[in-house]
Design a protein around this motif. Structure first.
Motif, short mmCIF file in Angstrom:
data_model
loop_
_atom_site.label_atom_id
_atom_site.label_comp_id
_atom_site.label_asym_id
_atom_site.label_seq_id
_atom_site.Cartn_x
_atom_site.Cartn_y
_atom_site.Cartn_z
N LYS A 3 -5.35 3.03 5.38
CA LYS A 3 -4.58 2.93 4.13
C LYS A 3 -4.26 1.49 3.76
O LYS A 3 -4.30 1.12 2.59
N LYS A 4 -3.94 0.64 4.75
CA LYS A 4 -3.61 -0.75 4.45
C LYS A 4 -4.81 -1.47 3.83
O LYS A 4 -4.68 -2.18 2.83
N THR A 7 -5.41 -0.08 0.32
CA THR A 7 -4.44 -0.58 -0.66
C THR A 7 -4.75 -2.03 -1.04
O THR A 7 -4.67 -2.39 -2.22
N GLU A 11 -5.54 -3.31 -4.78
CA GLU A 11 -4.80 -4.43 -5.37
C GLU A 11 -5.76 -5.44 -6.00
O GLU A 11 -5.53 -5.91 -7.12
N VAL A 73 -2.35 5.59 -3.36
CA VAL A 73 -3.66 5.28 -2.77
C VAL A 73 -3.86 6.22 -1.58
O VAL A 73 -3.02 6.31 -0.70
N PHE A 82 -7.28 6.61 -5.97
CA PHE A 82 -6.01 6.05 -6.44
C PHE A 82 -5.80 6.37 -7.90
O PHE A 82 -6.75 6.62 -8.65
#
Length: 119
Positions: A3-4, A7, A11, A73, A82
């Motif tokens: 997930k990090k 994301t 971004e 997300v 997302f």
């Protein structure tokens, strides 16, 4: 993809949509998409950096003075989903939708499909 990382990619993707400086936007396109990466939505089918950038420039003309933001997300394996919105800052969005991206082994988007909730 965790997930990090997902994301972080989203971004950069949203920053790409908001970047109006052509040189900076092209650099973001190269960071976000593989060279042969594709972007497909109900009104566009762009393949490669130049085509994706041309579509972004056109869309920015339609959304002048507005900005894109993203919401939830979700990610697993090589897929990222997302939600997004576009509208004038501090006002209700004029459009929203969701995207599904398939991420290449190098961490960039190889294929993305966009879906519109409505205009």
């Amino acid at each position: 993809m965790d997930k990090k990382a997902a994301t972080g990619l989203v971004e950069k993707y949203i920053a790409m949509w908001n970047e109006t400086d052509q040189g900076l936007r092209r650099a973001l396109v190269a960071e976000v998409f593989t060279p042969e990466g594709t972007y497909t939505d109900p009104v566009a089918d762009a393949a490669g950096h130049a085509a994706v950038d041309a579509y972004l420039a056109s869309a920015q003309g339609n959304f002048r003075g507005m900005s894109f933001t993203f919401g939830t997300v979700l990610a697993h394996h090589d897929a990222v989903h997302f939600t997004w919105r576009v509208g004038p800052p501090g006002r209700p969005p004029v459009a929203s939708g969701s995207d599904v991206a398939w991420v290449a082994p190098d961490g960039r988007i190889g294929r993305l499909y966009g879906f519109f909730d409505g205009f």
